[in-house]
Motif scaffolding. Structure first.
Motif, mmCIF file in Angstrom:
data_model
loop_
_atom_site.group_PDB
_atom_site.id
_atom_site.type_symbol
_atom_site.label_atom_id
_atom_site.label_comp_id
_atom_site.label_asym_id
_atom_site.label_seq_id
_atom_site.Cartn_x
_atom_site.Cartn_y
_atom_site.Cartn_z
ATOM 1 N N ALA A 113 0.808 -1.222 0.000
ATOM 2 C CA ALA A 113 0.000 0.000 0.000
ATOM 3 C C ALA A 113 0.837 1.267 0.000
ATOM 4 N N ASP A 114 2.028 1.221 0.583
ATOM 5 C CA ASP A 114 2.837 2.432 0.777
ATOM 6 C C ASP A 114 4.037 2.389 -0.155
ATOM 7 N N ASN A 115 4.229 3.461 -0.930
ATOM 8 C CA ASN A 115 5.372 3.512 -1.835
ATOM 9 C C ASN A 115 6.692 3.692 -1.096
ATOM 10 N N TYR A 116 6.623 4.203 0.130
ATOM 11 C CA TYR A 116 7.847 4.432 0.893
ATOM 12 C C TYR A 116 8.482 3.097 1.256
ATOM 13 N N MET A 117 9.712 2.894 0.862
ATOM 14 C CA MET A 117 10.466 1.656 1.107
ATOM 15 C C MET A 117 9.755 0.432 0.528
ATOM 16 N N ARG A 118 9.008 0.639 -0.529
ATOM 17 C CA ARG A 118 8.227 -0.440 -1.128
ATOM 18 C C ARG A 118 9.105 -1.566 -1.639
ATOM 19 N N GLN A 119 10.363 -1.264 -1.923
ATOM 20 C CA GLN A 119 11.242 -2.281 -2.500
ATOM 21 C C GLN A 119 11.442 -3.468 -1.550
ATOM 22 N N ILE A 120 11.281 -3.256 -0.241
ATOM 23 C CA ILE A 120 11.494 -4.357 0.708
ATOM 24 C C ILE A 120 10.323 -5.338 0.675
ATOM 25 N N PRO A 121 9.065 -4.900 0.862
ATOM 26 C CA PRO A 121 7.980 -5.877 0.716
ATOM 27 C C PRO A 121 7.908 -6.490 -0.681
ATOM 28 N N GLU A 122 8.236 -5.724 -1.708
ATOM 29 C CA GLU A 122 8.227 -6.281 -3.063
ATOM 30 C C GLU A 122 9.216 -7.434 -3.197
ATOM 31 N N ALA A 123 10.324 -7.381 -2.448
ATOM 32 C CA ALA A 123 11.364 -8.414 -2.533
ATOM 33 C C ALA A 123 11.148 -9.536 -1.520
ATOM 34 N N THR A 124 10.019 -9.535 -0.824
ATOM 35 C CA THR A 124 9.760 -10.525 0.226
ATOM 36 C C THR A 124 8.727 -11.543 -0.233
ATOM 37 N N PRO A 125 9.122 -12.797 -0.452
ATOM 38 C CA PRO A 125 8.134 -13.827 -0.804
ATOM 39 C C PRO A 125 7.295 -14.197 0.417
ATOM 40 N N ILE A 126 6.046 -14.617 0.155
ATOM 41 C CA ILE A 126 5.127 -15.005 1.224
ATOM 42 C C ILE A 126 4.804 -16.487 1.063
ATOM 43 N N TYR A 127 4.937 -17.232 2.166
ATOM 44 C CA TYR A 127 4.655 -18.667 2.157
ATOM 45 C C TYR A 127 3.620 -19.001 3.226
ATOM 46 N N LEU A 128 3.025 -20.168 3.092
ATOM 47 C CA LEU A 128 2.138 -20.717 4.102
ATOM 48 C C LEU A 128 2.688 -22.066 4.537
ATOM 49 N N ILE A 129 2.919 -22.233 5.844
ATOM 50 C CA ILE A 129 3.400 -23.515 6.374
ATOM 51 C C ILE A 129 2.219 -24.480 6.462
ATOM 52 N N ARG A 130 2.317 -25.602 5.746
ATOM 53 C CA ARG A 130 1.240 -26.592 5.713
ATOM 54 C C ARG A 130 1.646 -27.926 6.317
ATOM 55 N N ASP A 131 2.898 -28.103 6.597
ATOM 56 C CA ASP A 131 3.426 -29.384 7.067
ATOM 57 C C ASP A 131 3.077 -29.590 8.544
ATOM 58 N N ASP A 132 2.252 -30.589 8.848
ATOM 59 C CA ASP A 132 1.897 -30.886 10.235
ATOM 60 C C ASP A 132 3.106 -31.332 11.060
ATOM 61 N N MET A 133 4.146 -31.790 10.377
ATOM 62 C CA MET A 133 5.350 -32.256 11.067
ATOM 63 C C MET A 133 6.386 -31.144 11.229
ATOM 64 N N ALA A 134 6.057 -29.927 10.814
ATOM 65 C CA ALA A 134 7.059 -28.856 10.792
ATOM 66 C C ALA A 134 7.657 -28.598 12.165
ATOM 67 N N ALA A 135 6.833 -28.561 13.207
ATOM 68 C CA ALA A 135 7.358 -28.295 14.553
ATOM 69 C C ALA A 135 8.318 -29.388 15.015
ATOM 70 N N LEU A 136 8.013 -30.658 14.666
ATOM 71 C CA LEU A 136 8.921 -31.741 15.034
ATOM 72 C C LEU A 136 10.251 -31.609 14.299
ATOM 73 N N HIS A 137 10.200 -31.253 13.011
ATOM 74 C CA HIS A 137 11.438 -31.045 12.266
ATOM 75 C C HIS A 137 12.217 -29.864 12.855
ATOM 76 N N GLY A 138 11.487 -28.831 13.296
ATOM 77 C CA GLY A 138 12.144 -27.712 13.933
ATOM 78 C C GLY A 138 12.813 -28.099 15.231
ATOM 79 N N CYS A 139 12.148 -28.944 16.012
ATOM 80 C CA CYS A 139 12.766 -29.439 17.251
ATOM 81 C C CYS A 139 14.038 -30.211 16.955
#
Length: 343
Positions: A312-338
């Motif tokens: 929404a904001d043009n100020y420093m827009r280059q940072i959000p533009e360069a940031t990919p967005i993901y969704l964690i779907r792996d039910d085992m993710a926390a165990l792998h993190g541990c």
């Protein structure tokens, strides 16, 4: 004849899937005693999931889920699990807890269970025990997430600058973030935070005042009170003048095409985008911003509205533009993190 250190290295190097190998004399030996065994846990208010990893690989046959209502304490869960697994020799333990962790102790937010590293060490006879927050566990998991366990919600330019930094944003019963830095050599640093209890950013608060009025906006005084599930419920009630519903009911109504629920979800998703824009500037997660939690999953199909706020904001827009967005779907993710956190 006893094997020397070179023999031990040869044994490990020669190991096969059956758990056997050849020692320095060419003799076949059982390597069970040489395995590094790590006990892993992902404990929430409703369920606890435990698993055993051997030499850095989770044994899927050991993954077991326990209902919290069936046990008076987590220690009882551990005793039953260890007995089911034949009481193996445990070298290290790492448990992710859905609640505050400090000084080697933890408490569940939504169940009267408490945890202690010292108590778990005595219970398992492990050399190393670590308790971490469940969102921290997801942070440790991010470098390894891929395939069906990860949904790409928004791509970023392939030629963007990279900095090894990621951010997990947990939207569910509560709200918090975990900043992650992948260091040279594969070392992962996951940082604790209390982002949910910070004041709501002024631009988001002003938008709520403009849309809902001053009095109604007072209920959205912190980031968590606005973006956890109860924030979605409160937003819908303020918009529609109705009683407060569960966030799950609002999601179901929106999925069925209810115009009021759809409008609430569209507004809420845009506000999440505004917040993530602020988080992107604060943490610069150029490796990715990872949404997690039930509320995060519920907005995954509304990324056009998310981007309306995120860019929404043009100020420093280059940072959000360069940031990919993901969704964690792996039910085992926390165990792998541990497993990653256990080292």
């Amino acid at each position: 004849m006893a094997a020397d250190q070179s023999d031990v290295a040869a044994i490990i190097h020669s190991r096969n899937e059956a758990g056997t190998g050849l020692n320095g004399l060419g003799e076949k030996v059982d390597l069970g005693d040489w395995s590094m065994v790590t006990l892993l846990g992902d404990v929430g208010g409703t369920n606890a999931r435990l698993a055993i990893a051997r030499d850095g690989v989770i044994d899927n046959a050991t993954v077991t889920r326990f209902r919290g209502d069936d046990f008076s304490s987590f220690d009882d869960v551990m005793r039953q699990y260890l007995d089911q697994q034949g009481n193996p020799r445990i070298n290290s333990v790492c448990i992710a807890v859905a609640g505050p962790v400090s000084g080697g102790k933890a408490e569940l937010t939504n169940r009267d269970w408490n945890f202690s590293e010292d108590r778990l060490a005595r219970l398992t006879n492990a050399d190393q025990v670590r308790l971490i927050n469940d969102l921290t566990a997801l942070g440790y998991a991010t470098p390894a997430l891929r395939g069906d366990g990860l949904a790409i919600l928004r791509k970023a330019p392939e030629d963007r600058a990279r900095n090894g930094q990621s951010l997990v944003v947990g939207l569910g019963t509560g709200f918090n973030v975990c900043a992650v830095r992948l260091m040279p050599g594969g070392i992962i640093t996951a940082l604790e935070a209390e982002e949910g209890h910070t004041n709501l950013p002024a631009n988001i608060y002003q938008k709520l005042v403009d849309l809902l009025g001053y009095d109604a906006a007072q209920g959205f005084f912190s980031t968590e009170e606005t973006f956890a599930g109860r924030g979605l419920a409160r937003l819908h009630a303020a918009r529609t003048g109705s009683d407060i519903l569960r966030s799950e009911d609002i999601a179901r109504a929106a999925g069925n095409g209810d115009a009021g629920a759809v409008a609430t979800y569209d507004l809420f998703t845009e506000l999440v985008g505004l917040l993530c824009r602020e988080l992107a500037l604060r943490f610069m997660p150029l490796e990715g911003l990872f949404l997690a939690g039930s509320v995060g999953r519920s907005i995954a199909d509304r990324m056009e509205r998310f981007e309306t706020g995120f860019l929404a904001d043009n100020y420093m827009r280059q940072i959000p533009e360069a940031t990919p967005i993901y969704l964690i779907r792996d039910d085992m993710a926390a165990l792998h993190g541990c497993l990653a956190a256990a080292g």
